[in-house]
Design an enzyme around this catalytic site. Structure first.
Site, PDB file in Angstrom:
ATOM      1  N   GLY A  69       0.809  -1.223   0.000  1.00 58.10           N
ATOM      2  CA  GLY A  69       0.000   0.000   0.000  1.00 58.10           C
ATOM      3  C   GLY A  69       0.839   1.268   0.000  1.00 58.10           C
ATOM      4  O   GLY A  69       0.389   2.331   0.449  1.00 58.10           O
ATOM      5  N   THR A  70       2.048   1.167  -0.537  1.00 55.09           N
ATOM      6  CA  THR A  70       2.980   2.295  -0.591  1.00 55.09           C
ATOM      7  C   THR A  70       2.350   3.517  -1.258  1.00 55.09           C
ATOM      8  O   THR A  70       2.423   4.642  -0.745  1.00 55.09           O
ATOM      9  CB  THR A  70       4.228   1.892  -1.419  1.00 55.09           C
ATOM     10  N   HIS A 111      11.738   0.973   0.377  1.00 54.96           N
ATOM     11  CA  HIS A 111      11.413  -0.400   0.788  1.00 54.96           C
ATOM     12  C   HIS A 111      12.565  -0.995   1.591  1.00 54.96           C
ATOM     13  O   HIS A 111      12.543  -2.184   1.909  1.00 54.96           O
ATOM     14  CB  HIS A 111      11.199  -1.295  -0.439  1.00 54.96           C
ATOM     15  N   ARG A 133       1.181  -5.156   5.334  1.00 54.19           N
ATOM     16  CA  ARG A 133      -0.058  -5.764   4.856  1.00 54.19           C
ATOM     17  C   ARG A 133       0.039  -7.258   5.097  1.00 54.19           C
ATOM     18  O   ARG A 133       1.157  -7.806   5.092  1.00 54.19           O
ATOM     19  CB  ARG A 133      -0.161  -5.479   3.345  1.00 54.19           C
ATOM     20  N   SER A 141      -0.448  -9.890  -4.561  1.00 53.66           N
ATOM     21  CA  SER A 141      -0.295  -8.609  -5.249  1.00 53.66           C
ATOM     22  C   SER A 141       1.081  -8.530  -5.926  1.00 53.66           C
ATOM     23  O   SER A 141       1.204  -8.071  -7.073  1.00 53.66           O
ATOM     24  CB  SER A 141      -0.470  -7.473  -4.228  1.00 53.66           C
ATOM     25  N   GLY A 270      -7.110  -3.289  -4.670  1.00 53.72           N
ATOM     26  CA  GLY A 270      -7.123  -2.535  -3.416  1.00 53.72           C
ATOM     27  C   GLY A 270      -8.074  -3.103  -2.382  1.00 53.72           C
ATOM     28  O   GLY A 270      -8.758  -2.356  -1.695  1.00 53.72           O
TER      29      GLY A 270
HETATM   30  P1  A3P Z   1      -3.668  -5.212  -4.977  1.00 54.86           P
HETATM   31  O1  A3P Z   1      -2.691  -5.732  -5.976  1.00 54.86           O
HETATM   32  O2  A3P Z   1      -4.000  -6.235  -3.929  1.00 54.86           O
HETATM   33  O3  A3P Z   1      -4.877  -4.606  -5.559  1.00 54.86           O
HETATM   34  P2  A3P Z   1       2.129  -0.666  -3.496  1.00 54.86           P
HETATM   35  O4  A3P Z   1       1.604   0.717  -3.638  1.00 54.86           O
HETATM   36  O5  A3P Z   1       2.917  -0.886  -2.227  1.00 54.86           O
HETATM   37  O6  A3P Z   1       2.825  -1.116  -4.719  1.00 54.86           O
HETATM   38  O7  A3P Z   1       0.870  -1.598  -3.282  1.00 54.86           O
HETATM   39  C1  A3P Z   1      -0.035  -1.848  -4.318  1.00 54.86           C
HETATM   40  C2  A3P Z   1      -1.301  -2.405  -3.727  1.00 54.86           C
HETATM   41  O8  A3P Z   1      -2.022  -1.364  -3.069  1.00 54.86           O
HETATM   42  C3  A3P Z   1      -2.207  -2.967  -4.802  1.00 54.86           C
HETATM   43  O9  A3P Z   1      -2.933  -4.029  -4.169  1.00 54.86           O
HETATM   44  C4  A3P Z   1      -3.068  -1.758  -5.097  1.00 54.86           C
HETATM   45  O10 A3P Z   1      -4.281  -2.057  -5.761  1.00 54.86           O
HETATM   46  C5  A3P Z   1      -3.301  -1.212  -3.705  1.00 54.86           C
HETATM   47  N1  A3P Z   1      -3.661   0.205  -3.687  1.00 54.86           N
HETATM   48  C6  A3P Z   1      -3.204   1.199  -4.489  1.00 54.86           C
HETATM   49  N2  A3P Z   1      -3.783   2.354  -4.175  1.00 54.86           N
HETATM   50  C7  A3P Z   1      -4.632   2.116  -3.150  1.00 54.86           C
HETATM   51  C8  A3P Z   1      -5.537   2.930  -2.416  1.00 54.86           C
HETATM   52  N3  A3P Z   1      -5.680   4.224  -2.671  1.00 54.86           N
HETATM   53  N4  A3P Z   1      -6.260   2.343  -1.437  1.00 54.86           N
HETATM   54  C9  A3P Z   1      -6.134   1.028  -1.182  1.00 54.86           C
HETATM   55  N5  A3P Z   1      -5.306   0.210  -1.848  1.00 54.86           N
HETATM   56  C10 A3P Z   1      -4.567   0.736  -2.826  1.00 54.86           C
END
Ligand code: A3P
Length: 302
Positions: A69-70, A111, A133, A141, A270
């Site tokens: 959720g970065t 990271h 997470r 993911s 998400g």
């Molecule tokens: P999923 O692949 O499970 O959908 P990161 O940003 O660390 O790369 O993580 C990506 C994950 O966070 C993806 O998960 C993405 O869909 C989810 N994500 C991106 N934006 C988000 C938001 N605003 N709220 C919740 N989840 C989000």
């Protein structure tokens, strides 16, 4: 760009010749450096960062394992810290430039595991926000993300879920072992709660207002009563919601200039619990078991 060849520095060449390796997911190999698995490009980037990065007291570091959720956290913290400058909660594409030139408040994303942070970060009072997470959703993911990136390369094929699962459970994934990464920051948040805040993706989903207000207090920018009643908290959450961010034109069509990654690869579903749609009951049991063993003795549950 991330998949393209690049020149190695002498220091990096020398270092990697002694590092253990494993099959990589996106690039050929992972290398184990300071106990964690990295791509070659990351190792080459982390060395100058460790040598030269000078943290400032006002810096904020957002730390995650990939796919925790970065992107969401970055948006939230940026909106939170800049809410008095852009208080109509709309997207403003000038904001990044403004932020970079204003070194009194800089938000960094990384990271890197705790052990690999530059000394200047360890020795400064700058604040760290760690978002983790649950390992099942993180793994699924990451597997999707890696395959999306591979589809951009030439003849890279698709990664098998079971091969990746085997590596992930053995701790072999980018910036893994996942559990060691999480535990490092979990312990730091207990030892130094003023400096390290530990958040969970699932709790942000379940009680976003509570978590956002906690984050605001930790970063020294609590919401006033007036803000709470005039909708500032909800405004930030709405601005940074999956629906809003994933539908912005920039996120549908833009690319990160340094890596060439399409922004849209960072938005998939998400949701919490999507892993159940991909992992067999045996895989779930295995991952739960590894997690229980690794987190034994810590009050850390998902
Ligand atoms: P999923 O692949 O499970 O959908 P990161 O940003 O660390 O790369 O993580 C990506 C994950 O966070 C993806 O998960 C993405 O869909 C989810 N994500 C991106 N934006 C988000 C938001 N605003 N709220 C919740 N989840 C989000």
């Amino acid at each position: 760009k991330y998949l393209q060849e690049f020149d190695l520095t002498l220091e990096c060449k020398h270092l990697i010749s002694s590092l253990p390796t494993e099959r990589g997911w996106i690039t050929d190999r992972f290398y184990r450096y300071q106990g964690f698995w990295h791509s070659l490009r990351q190792i080459q980037a982390v060395l100058p960062c460790q040598h030269h990065f000078q943290a400032q007291d006002t810096d904020i570091l957002l730390v995650t394992t990939p796919k925790s959720g970065t992107t969401w956290l970055k948006a939230i913290v940026f909106a939170l810290m800049n809410r008095f400058r852009y208080n109509d909660y709309t997207d403003d594409n000038k904001s990044t430039t403004t932020l970079c030139s204003q070194r009194t408040l800089t938000i960094f994303g990384t990271h890197l595991p705790l052990v690999s942070l530059p000394d200047s970060v360890k020795n400064s009072p700058c604040k760290l926000v760690y978002l983790c997470r649950n390992p099942k959703d993180t793994f699924v993911s990451l597997w999707h993300f890696s395959n999306k990136l591979r589809s951009k390369g030439k003849d890279m094929g698709t990664l098998s879920l079971t091969d990746c699962f085997d590596q992930f459970t053995r701790g072999v994934s980018v910036y893994g072992p996942y559990w060691d990464h999480v535990l490092g920051y979990w312990k730091a948040s207990f030892e130094n709660p003023e400096r390290v805040l530990f958040l969970k993706y699932e709790e942000m989903k379940q009680q976003p207002k509570v978590e956002l207000m906690k984050l605001a207090r930790f970063l020294g920018r609590p919401f006033s009563l007036e803000e709470e009643t005039n909708g500032a908290v909800d405004g930030i959450l709405k601005l940074c919601s999956f629906e809003n961010l994933s539908n912005l034109e920039v996120n549908k069509t833009g690319q990160i200039s340094a890596t060439g990654f399409d922004y849209n690869t960072f938005y998939r579903q998400g949701k919490v619990g999507d892993a159940e749609n991909y992992l067999s009951p045996q895989m779930i049991e295995k991952l739960d078991q590894v997690t229980e063993e690794k987190f034994q003795g810590y009050v850390l549950k998902f």
